[in-house]
Scaffold this motif. Structure first.
Motif, PDB file in Angstrom:
ATOM      1  N   THR A 193      42.653 -18.141  39.448  1.00  0.00           N
ATOM      2  CA  THR A 193      41.798 -17.219  39.610  1.00  0.00           C
ATOM      3  C   THR A 193      42.574 -15.811  39.803  1.00  0.00           C
ATOM      4  O   THR A 193      41.830 -14.990  38.896  1.00  0.00           O
ATOM      5  CB  THR A 193      41.004 -17.414  40.945  1.00  0.00           C
ATOM      6  OG1 THR A 193      40.046 -18.651  40.678  1.00  0.00           O
ATOM      7  CG2 THR A 193      39.868 -16.259  40.914  1.00  0.00           C
ATOM      8  N   THR A 194      43.582 -15.713  40.421  1.00  0.00           N
ATOM      9  CA  THR A 194      44.524 -14.524  40.144  1.00  0.00           C
ATOM     10  C   THR A 194      44.861 -13.920  38.722  1.00  0.00           C
ATOM     11  O   THR A 194      44.770 -13.114  38.227  1.00  0.00           O
ATOM     12  CB  THR A 194      45.467 -14.497  40.939  1.00  0.00           C
ATOM     13  OG1 THR A 194      45.217 -14.669  42.429  1.00  0.00           O
ATOM     14  CG2 THR A 194      46.643 -13.230  40.945  1.00  0.00           C
ATOM     15  N   LEU A 195      45.245 -15.309  38.055  1.00  0.00           N
ATOM     16  CA  LEU A 195      45.637 -14.973  36.651  1.00  0.00           C
ATOM     17  C   LEU A 195      44.281 -14.544  35.772  1.00  0.00           C
ATOM     18  O   LEU A 195      44.123 -13.635  35.044  1.00  0.00           O
ATOM     19  CB  LEU A 195      46.158 -16.182  35.905  1.00  0.00           C
ATOM     20  CG  LEU A 195      46.666 -16.121  34.462  1.00  0.00           C
ATOM     21  CD1 LEU A 195      47.732 -14.931  34.365  1.00  0.00           C
ATOM     22  CD2 LEU A 195      47.380 -17.334  33.899  1.00  0.00           C
ATOM     23  N   SER A 196      43.182 -15.153  36.086  1.00  0.00           N
ATOM     24  CA  SER A 196      41.924 -15.054  35.278  1.00  0.00           C
ATOM     25  C   SER A 196      41.427 -13.573  35.730  1.00  0.00           C
ATOM     26  O   SER A 196      41.062 -12.767  34.859  1.00  0.00           O
ATOM     27  CB  SER A 196      40.875 -15.977  35.803  1.00  0.00           C
ATOM     28  OG  SER A 196      41.012 -17.103  35.575  1.00  0.00           O
ATOM     29  N   ARG A 197      41.531 -13.108  36.913  1.00  0.00           N
ATOM     30  CA  ARG A 197      41.351 -11.735  37.440  1.00  0.00           C
ATOM     31  C   ARG A 197      42.067 -10.718  36.568  1.00  0.00           C
ATOM     32  O   ARG A 197      41.737  -9.677  36.041  1.00  0.00           O
ATOM     33  CB  ARG A 197      41.526 -11.511  38.777  1.00  0.00           C
ATOM     34  CG  ARG A 197      41.028 -10.165  39.283  1.00  0.00           C
ATOM     35  CD  ARG A 197      40.939  -9.845  40.650  1.00  0.00           C
ATOM     36  NE  ARG A 197      42.500 -10.029  41.490  1.00  0.00           N
ATOM     37  CZ  ARG A 197      42.751 -11.228  42.258  1.00  0.00           C
ATOM     38  NH1 ARG A 197      41.859 -12.086  42.543  1.00  0.00           N
ATOM     39  NH2 ARG A 197      43.855 -11.163  42.681  1.00  0.00           N
ATOM     40  N   GLY A 198      43.505 -10.942  36.282  1.00  0.00           N
ATOM     41  CA  GLY A 198      44.316 -10.166  35.479  1.00  0.00           C
ATOM     42  C   GLY A 198      43.757 -10.205  33.978  1.00  0.00           C
ATOM     43  O   GLY A 198      43.881  -9.143  33.680  1.00  0.00           O
ATOM     44  N   ILE A 199      43.482 -11.176  33.582  1.00  0.00           N
ATOM     45  CA  ILE A 199      42.896 -11.099  32.169  1.00  0.00           C
ATOM     46  C   ILE A 199      41.504 -10.311  32.015  1.00  0.00           C
ATOM     47  O   ILE A 199      41.662  -9.449  31.068  1.00  0.00           O
ATOM     48  CB  ILE A 199      42.750 -12.482  31.694  1.00  0.00           C
ATOM     49  CG1 ILE A 199      44.001 -13.398  31.564  1.00  0.00           C
ATOM     50  CG2 ILE A 199      42.078 -12.751  30.201  1.00  0.00           C
ATOM     51  CD1 ILE A 199      43.852 -15.007  31.267  1.00  0.00           C
ATOM     52  N   GLY A 235      35.104  -4.239  38.221  1.00  0.00           N
ATOM     53  CA  GLY A 235      34.387  -4.857  39.410  1.00  0.00           C
ATOM     54  C   GLY A 235      35.188  -5.860  39.940  1.00  0.00           C
ATOM     55  O   GLY A 235      36.484  -6.113  39.150  1.00  0.00           O
ATOM     56  N   ALA A 236      34.808  -6.477  40.743  1.00  0.00           N
ATOM     57  CA  ALA A 236      35.459  -7.772  41.444  1.00  0.00           C
ATOM     58  C   ALA A 236      35.402  -9.211  40.417  1.00  0.00           C
ATOM     59  O   ALA A 236      34.554  -8.910  39.559  1.00  0.00           O
ATOM     60  CB  ALA A 236      34.956  -8.113  42.665  1.00  0.00           C
ATOM     61  N   VAL A 237      36.386  -9.707  40.502  1.00  0.00           N
ATOM     62  CA  VAL A 237      36.465 -11.143  39.677  1.00  0.00           C
ATOM     63  C   VAL A 237      36.299 -12.190  40.717  1.00  0.00           C
ATOM     64  O   VAL A 237      37.528 -12.431  41.618  1.00  0.00           O
ATOM     65  CB  VAL A 237      37.606 -11.333  38.685  1.00  0.00           C
ATOM     66  CG1 VAL A 237      37.574 -12.731  37.992  1.00  0.00           C
ATOM     67  CG2 VAL A 237      37.405  -9.982  37.710  1.00  0.00           C
ATOM     68  N   LYS A 238      35.357 -12.985  40.906  1.00  0.00           N
ATOM     69  CA  LYS A 238      35.234 -13.888  41.715  1.00  0.00           C
ATOM     70  C   LYS A 238      35.482 -15.475  41.142  1.00  0.00           C
ATOM     71  O   LYS A 238      35.088 -15.491  39.966  1.00  0.00           O
ATOM     72  CB  LYS A 238      34.002 -14.054  42.726  1.00  0.00           C
ATOM     73  CG  LYS A 238      32.658 -14.043  41.847  1.00  0.00           C
ATOM     74  CD  LYS A 238      31.589 -13.883  42.608  1.00  0.00           C
ATOM     75  CE  LYS A 238      30.416 -13.916  41.940  1.00  0.00           C
ATOM     76  NZ  LYS A 238      29.177 -13.567  42.539  1.00  0.00           N
TER      77      LYS A 238
END
Length: 157
Positions: free
Chosen positions: A42-48, A56-59
Motif C-alpha cells: 500500500t505504501t508503494l501504491s500510495r507513491g504511485i 489526498g490520502a491513499v487508503k
C-alpha cells in the motif's frame, strides 16, 4: 530487460520508487503487487497514485476491494484482493470493465484472482529484508520492459 531487484531502506525510498513508476507508466497499465502483510504494497501504491498527482490520502481498499482515483484526465483503480473468497467474485465486480480502457490498475494480492486476472504489464514482489524492503520488478510486456530499464537507469543498477 529482465527483472530487476532493488533494496529500499525505508518508507521514503518506497514512495520514491512509486513516484518513478507513476512517471514511467503515465497512468496506464496493469500492475500486480505481491508480498506479505505489512511488506509495503500500500505504501508503494500510495507513491504511485500520489506521484500521478493525487493530493489526498491513499487508503488500502481491503474492505471495499477497489478504490477509484481521478487525477485530471486519468482514472486510477487501486484493488486489494486480500478478502476475496473466490476469483469468480471479480466477474461480479466487473473486473473486465476496469481493465478495458488501459487505465492504471494496481492490484494487491493478485494471486487471489488467479485464473480470472490477465497477465500484468509489471509484477512487483515486495519482501521485508533486514531493516527495509527488497523489491523485484518482473516485466511481462514491452512497455514494462522499458519501465524496468528506466528504473534500473534511475537507480544506477
Amino acid at each position: 530487460m529482465s527483472e530487476i531487484e532493488l533494496f529500499l531502506a525505508d518508507e521514503a525510498q518506497t514512495l520514491a520508487l512509486g513516484t518513478q513508476l507513476a512517471r514511467l507508466t503515465a497512468g496506464h497499465g496493469l500492475l500486480f503487487l505481491q508480498g506479505d502483510l505489512g511488506a509495503g504494497k500500500t505504501t508503494l501504491s500510495r507513491g504511485i497514485i500520489q506521484g500521478l498527482g493525487h493530493q489526498g490520502a491513499v487508503k488500502s481498499p481491503t474492505f471495499t476491494l477497489v478504490e477509484p482515483y481521478v487525477v485530471g484526465d486519468l482514472q486510477l483503480w487501486h484493488f486489494d484482493l486480500y478478502r476475496l473468497a473466490d476469483p469468480e467474485e471479480l466477474e461480479f465486480l466487473g473486473i473486465r470493465d476496469y481493465l478495458a480502457d488501459d487505465d492504471l490498475c494496481i492490484i494487491e494480492w493478485p494471486q487471489k484472482g488467479q485464473g480470472v486476472l490477465p497477465e500484468p504489464d509489471l509484477h512487483i514482489s515486495i519482501y521485508t529484508h533486514q531493516q527495509g524492503r527488497r523489491v523485484v520488478l518482473t516485466p511481462y510486456s514491452t512497455r514494462a520492459k522499458n519501465w524496468c530499464a528506466a528504473v534500473a537507469q534511475l537507480n544506477r543498477l
